[in-house]
Scaffold this motif. Structure first.
Motif, PDB file in Angstrom:
ATOM      1  N   SER A  67      52.129 129.845 107.351  1.00 16.54           N
ATOM      2  CA  SER A  67      51.990 131.252 107.727  1.00 16.54           C
ATOM      3  C   SER A  67      51.486 132.082 106.551  1.00 16.54           C
ATOM      4  N   GLY A  71      47.868 132.416 107.396  1.00 21.19           N
ATOM      5  CA  GLY A  71      47.999 133.788 107.896  1.00 21.19           C
ATOM      6  C   GLY A  71      47.388 134.788 106.936  1.00 21.19           C
ATOM      7  N   PHE A  74      43.530 134.337 107.099  1.00 20.95           N
ATOM      8  CA  PHE A  74      42.995 134.834 108.373  1.00 20.95           C
ATOM      9  C   PHE A  74      43.038 136.363 108.436  1.00 20.95           C
ATOM     10  N   ALA A  84      47.784 136.245 113.524  1.00 19.35           N
ATOM     11  CA  ALA A  84      48.005 135.857 112.117  1.00 19.35           C
ATOM     12  C   ALA A  84      48.902 136.869 111.423  1.00 19.35           C
TER      13      ALA A  84
END
Length: 154
Positions: A67, A71, A74, A84
């Protein structure tokens, strides 16, 4: 010069610039943390999560690592921004509420940043999950109007 226009610019022109700045800053601040966890191996984080009594600590460590890394990247790119950013926000909420909450008493003092950093990022990512990537994002390029690009405040 029109003072009103200077103090209250048209959000149709400025909101996507603001989203771009927040996206890139927050995403690029978070991604290196995920990269560091990946390079060190999530086992260390998993041990800390297990010590705090968190369930499935290895799974949670991998989720946090990915993440933060994916994340963050992204979000910085504006690619699949809402999911995200939601994942990154959730990860940061778990981080400050389970691992760093005791440090909230130190806000403004040495050690307070251990709480402040994930807390502020959780709010930034939550705002991006709500607002989306804006006009200057890969979401806008790839998905256009389907995700709200070009309809004023985006």
């Amino acid at each position: 010069m029109n003072v009103h226009a200077l103090l209250y610019p048209d959000p149709r022109r400025t909101s996507s610039i603001a989203l771009l700045l927040v996206r890139v800053a927050a995403g690029l601040m978070l991604a290196p943390h995920g990269y560091a966890k990946l390079m060190a191996g999530p086992a260390g984080l998993a041990a800390g999560l297990a010590q705090k009594g968190m369930p499935a600590p290895t799974l949670l460590a991998w989720c946090a690592t990915l993440s933060e890394l994916l994340g963050g990247l992204f979000v910085a790119l504006g690619l699949l921004t809402r999911p995200a950013a939601a994942a990154a926000s959730f990860t940061m909420i778990v981080a400050w509420s389970t691992m760093h909450l005791a440090d909230a008493a130190l806000i403004g003092a040495a050690g307070g940043a251990r709480f402040e950093y994930p807390f502020v990022l959780s709010v930034c990512f939550l705002a991006l999950a709500i607002a989306g990537g804006g006009r200057y994002s890969l979401d806008a390029v790839l998905f256009g109007r389907k995700l709200g690009a070009g309809r004023g405040v985006d």
